[in-house]
Design a protein around this motif. Structure first.
Motif, PDB file in Angstrom:
ATOM      1  N   SER A  38       1.020  -1.376   0.112  1.00  0.00           N
ATOM      2  CA  SER A  38      -0.139   0.307   0.131  1.00  0.00           C
ATOM      3  C   SER A  38       1.375   1.107  -0.146  1.00  0.00           C
ATOM      4  CB  SER A  38      -0.740   0.085   0.958  1.00  0.00           C
ATOM      5  OG  SER A  38      -0.228   0.150   2.539  1.00  0.00           O
ATOM      6  N   PHE A  67      -4.873  -3.116  -6.580  1.00  0.00           N
ATOM      7  CA  PHE A  67      -4.259  -4.228  -4.772  1.00  0.00           C
ATOM      8  C   PHE A  67      -4.819  -4.955  -4.138  1.00  0.00           C
ATOM      9  CE2 PHE A  67      -3.718  -3.721  -0.246  1.00  0.00           C
ATOM     10  CZ  PHE A  67      -2.687  -4.072  -0.388  1.00  0.00           C
ATOM     11  N   HIS A  76      -5.900  -7.265   4.042  1.00  0.00           N
ATOM     12  CA  HIS A  76      -6.489  -6.515   4.435  1.00  0.00           C
ATOM     13  C   HIS A  76      -6.885  -4.870   4.920  1.00  0.00           C
ATOM     14  CE1 HIS A  76      -6.473 -10.703   2.362  1.00  0.00           C
ATOM     15  NE2 HIS A  76      -7.834 -10.752   2.188  1.00  0.00           N
ATOM     16  N   LEU A 112      -6.978  -1.904   2.857  1.00  0.00           N
ATOM     17  CA  LEU A 112      -8.478  -2.497   1.361  1.00  0.00           C
ATOM     18  C   LEU A 112      -9.180  -0.391   1.958  1.00  0.00           C
ATOM     19  CD1 LEU A 112      -9.658  -5.872   2.276  1.00  0.00           C
ATOM     20  CD2 LEU A 112      -8.173  -5.208  -0.033  1.00  0.00           C
ATOM     21  N   ALA A 164      -8.691   2.100  -1.385  1.00  0.00           N
ATOM     22  CA  ALA A 164      -9.429   2.421  -2.220  1.00  0.00           C
ATOM     23  C   ALA A 164     -10.315   3.980  -2.630  1.00  0.00           C
ATOM     24  CB  ALA A 164     -10.494   1.103  -1.774  1.00  0.00           C
ATOM     25  N   ALA A 178      -8.320   3.649  -6.066  1.00  0.00           N
ATOM     26  CA  ALA A 178      -7.141   1.969  -6.928  1.00  0.00           C
ATOM     27  C   ALA A 178      -8.482   1.925  -8.292  1.00  0.00           C
ATOM     28  CB  ALA A 178      -8.028   0.906  -5.472  1.00  0.00           C
ATOM     29  N   LEU A 208      -9.419  -4.000  -6.366  1.00  0.00           N
ATOM     30  CA  LEU A 208      -9.001  -4.676  -4.788  1.00  0.00           C
ATOM     31  C   LEU A 208      -8.974  -5.826  -5.083  1.00  0.00           C
ATOM     32  CD1 LEU A 208     -11.188  -2.145  -2.360  1.00  0.00           C
ATOM     33  CD2 LEU A 208      -8.253  -2.221  -3.500  1.00  0.00           C
ATOM     34  N   ARG A 246     -16.638   3.186   1.291  1.00  0.00           N
ATOM     35  CA  ARG A 246     -15.636   2.430   0.020  1.00  0.00           C
ATOM     36  C   ARG A 246     -16.238   3.483  -1.435  1.00  0.00           C
ATOM     37  NH1 ARG A 246     -16.465  -0.515  -4.709  1.00  0.00           N
ATOM     38  NH2 ARG A 246     -18.465  -0.673  -4.695  1.00  0.00           N
ATOM     39  N   LEU A 287     -14.344  -5.075  -6.937  1.00  0.00           N
ATOM     40  CA  LEU A 287     -13.577  -5.331  -5.371  1.00  0.00           C
ATOM     41  C   LEU A 287     -13.992  -6.936  -5.844  1.00  0.00           C
ATOM     42  CD1 LEU A 287     -12.695  -6.127  -2.127  1.00  0.00           C
ATOM     43  CD2 LEU A 287     -14.931  -5.900  -2.564  1.00  0.00           C
TER      44      LEU A 287
END
Length: 95
Positions: free
Chosen positions: A33, A42, A53, A56, A60, A64, A67, A84, A90
């Motif tokens: 990250s 990612f 995790h 995330l 986001a 990103a 994911l 999000r 995702l």
């Protein structure tokens, strides 16, 4: 540099799209990250010291392209999380 789509990543990894646009372009892939740049996918990997995790939501929010997760409960939480970034695809890896 070759640009992939989320759909192509899904085909290559055997993953499953949980939400988002499979035609979205992906400019690169990272597991770190700190090295992440907008437009990359990612991949969240659970290591012995850190769990990807946990990062995330951060990537986001930083645009990103996609994911990729292995932890289904984390993915489910993120998919419905109000923070999000809308439209970030995702994907869950194969079971």
């Amino acid at each position: 540099m070759t640009t992939w789509t989320v759909h192509q990543l899904l085909e290559a990894t055997g993953g499953q799209l949980l939400c988002g646009d499979p035609s979205r372009p992906v400019d690169g892939i990272t597991i770190d990250s700190r090295a992440f740049t907008p437009g990359q996918a990612f991949v969240a990997i659970r290591g012995t010291r850190l769990d990807g995790h946990a990062f995330l939501e951060d990537v986001a929010q930083r645009q990103a392209a996609c994911l990729i997760v292995s932890d289904a409960p984390a993915a489910a939480l993120l998919a419905g999380h109000p923070a999000r970034r809308p439209g970030v695809p995702l994907s869950a890896g194969p079971s």
